[in-house]
Motif scaffolding. Sequence first.
Motif, PDB file in Angstrom:
ATOM      1  N   PRO A  44       0.827  -1.211   0.000  1.00  0.00           N
ATOM      2  CA  PRO A  44       0.000   0.000   0.000  1.00  0.00           C
ATOM      3  C   PRO A  44       0.859   1.258   0.000  1.00  0.00           C
ATOM      4  N   ALA A  45       0.289   2.352  -0.538  1.00  0.00           N
ATOM      5  CA  ALA A  45       0.986   3.630  -0.529  1.00  0.00           C
ATOM      6  C   ALA A  45       1.138   4.084   0.922  1.00  0.00           C
ATOM      7  N   PRO A  46       2.292   4.714   1.258  1.00  0.00           N
ATOM      8  CA  PRO A  46       2.439   5.223   2.618  1.00  0.00           C
ATOM      9  C   PRO A  46       1.401   6.294   2.907  1.00  0.00           C
ATOM     10  N   LYS A  47       0.976   6.392   4.167  1.00  0.00           N
ATOM     11  CA  LYS A  47      -0.070   7.358   4.517  1.00  0.00           C
ATOM     12  C   LYS A  47       0.479   8.788   4.534  1.00  0.00           C
ATOM     13  N   THR A  48       1.789   8.907   4.726  1.00  0.00           N
ATOM     14  CA  THR A  48       2.385  10.249   4.705  1.00  0.00           C
ATOM     15  C   THR A  48       3.427  10.301   3.613  1.00  0.00           C
ATOM     16  N   ASN A  49       3.712  11.500   3.121  1.00  0.00           N
ATOM     17  CA  ASN A  49       4.640  11.665   2.011  1.00  0.00           C
ATOM     18  C   ASN A  49       6.072  11.452   2.490  1.00  0.00           C
ATOM     19  N   PRO A  50       6.773  10.409   1.945  1.00  0.00           N
ATOM     20  CA  PRO A  50       8.127  10.136   2.391  1.00  0.00           C
ATOM     21  C   PRO A  50       9.115  11.232   1.964  1.00  0.00           C
ATOM     22  N   SER A  51       8.811  11.920   0.833  1.00  0.00           N
ATOM     23  CA  SER A  51       9.725  12.969   0.365  1.00  0.00           C
ATOM     24  C   SER A  51       8.916  14.210   0.014  1.00  0.00           C
ATOM     25  N   PRO A  52       8.587  15.022   1.030  1.00  0.00           N
ATOM     26  CA  PRO A  52       7.735  16.191   0.766  1.00  0.00           C
ATOM     27  C   PRO A  52       8.324  17.078  -0.317  1.00  0.00           C
ATOM     28  N   ALA A  53       7.439  17.580  -1.207  1.00  0.00           N
ATOM     29  CA  ALA A  53       7.922  18.399  -2.330  1.00  0.00           C
ATOM     30  C   ALA A  53       8.377  19.768  -1.818  1.00  0.00           C
TER      31      ALA A  53
END
Length: 153
Positions: free
Chosen positions: A144-153
């Motif tokens: 599943p996609a992580p619930k939080t962004n691993p590499s914020p833009a």
Amino acid sequence: MTVEDLIRTLAEANDTAIVLTDTSLGEPGPTILYVNPAFCRMTGYEAHEVVGRSPRMLQGARTNRLVLRTLARALREGKPFSGCVVNYRKSGEQYLCQVDIEPLFNRAGELEHFIAFEREVKRRRGRPAKGALGRFEAVSNRQPAPKTNPSPA
Ligand SMILES: Cc1cc2nc3c(=O)[nH]c(=O)nc-3n(C[C@H](O)[C@H](O)[C@H](O)COP(=O)(O)O)c2cc1C
């Protein structure tokens, strides 16, 4: 088992994300009627968070307006569309998505739904293998996609 049960089983077991919408193209449509578990794994949304909303919710700053114009024209004409778009997960993380949309007609020949088959892809390094699609390779969506962004833009 009815044909409908069979189709639902196939959709639920499939690794390709599936999005079924109605045919209301103007804002706020098209309205999402169904998404399969692979769609939820890819986007990080649960089905109840997207049903009733428009696939536009996946768009963001880097979504290519030119591709969307081609997509919108195909839908208006009741034709299939295949292309690559930048989508955004619930976490805000962007991903490249190969989107194949088919118009679904009823027995009277009237347009009834659109169905999209969506797969996360990444750009291949180096020279394209064959044609435009050779520039992309599939990304597994078993996790599943992580619930939080691993590499914020
Ligand atoms: C079944 C279906 C799936 C779609 N999936 C996406 C998607 O994943 N990403 C996206 O940017 N647009 C997607 N769209 C397109 C948008 O819903 C919309 O049609 C597009 O933004 C063009 O219309 P607009 O110019 O009015 O925004 C999808 C449309 C349909 C019918």
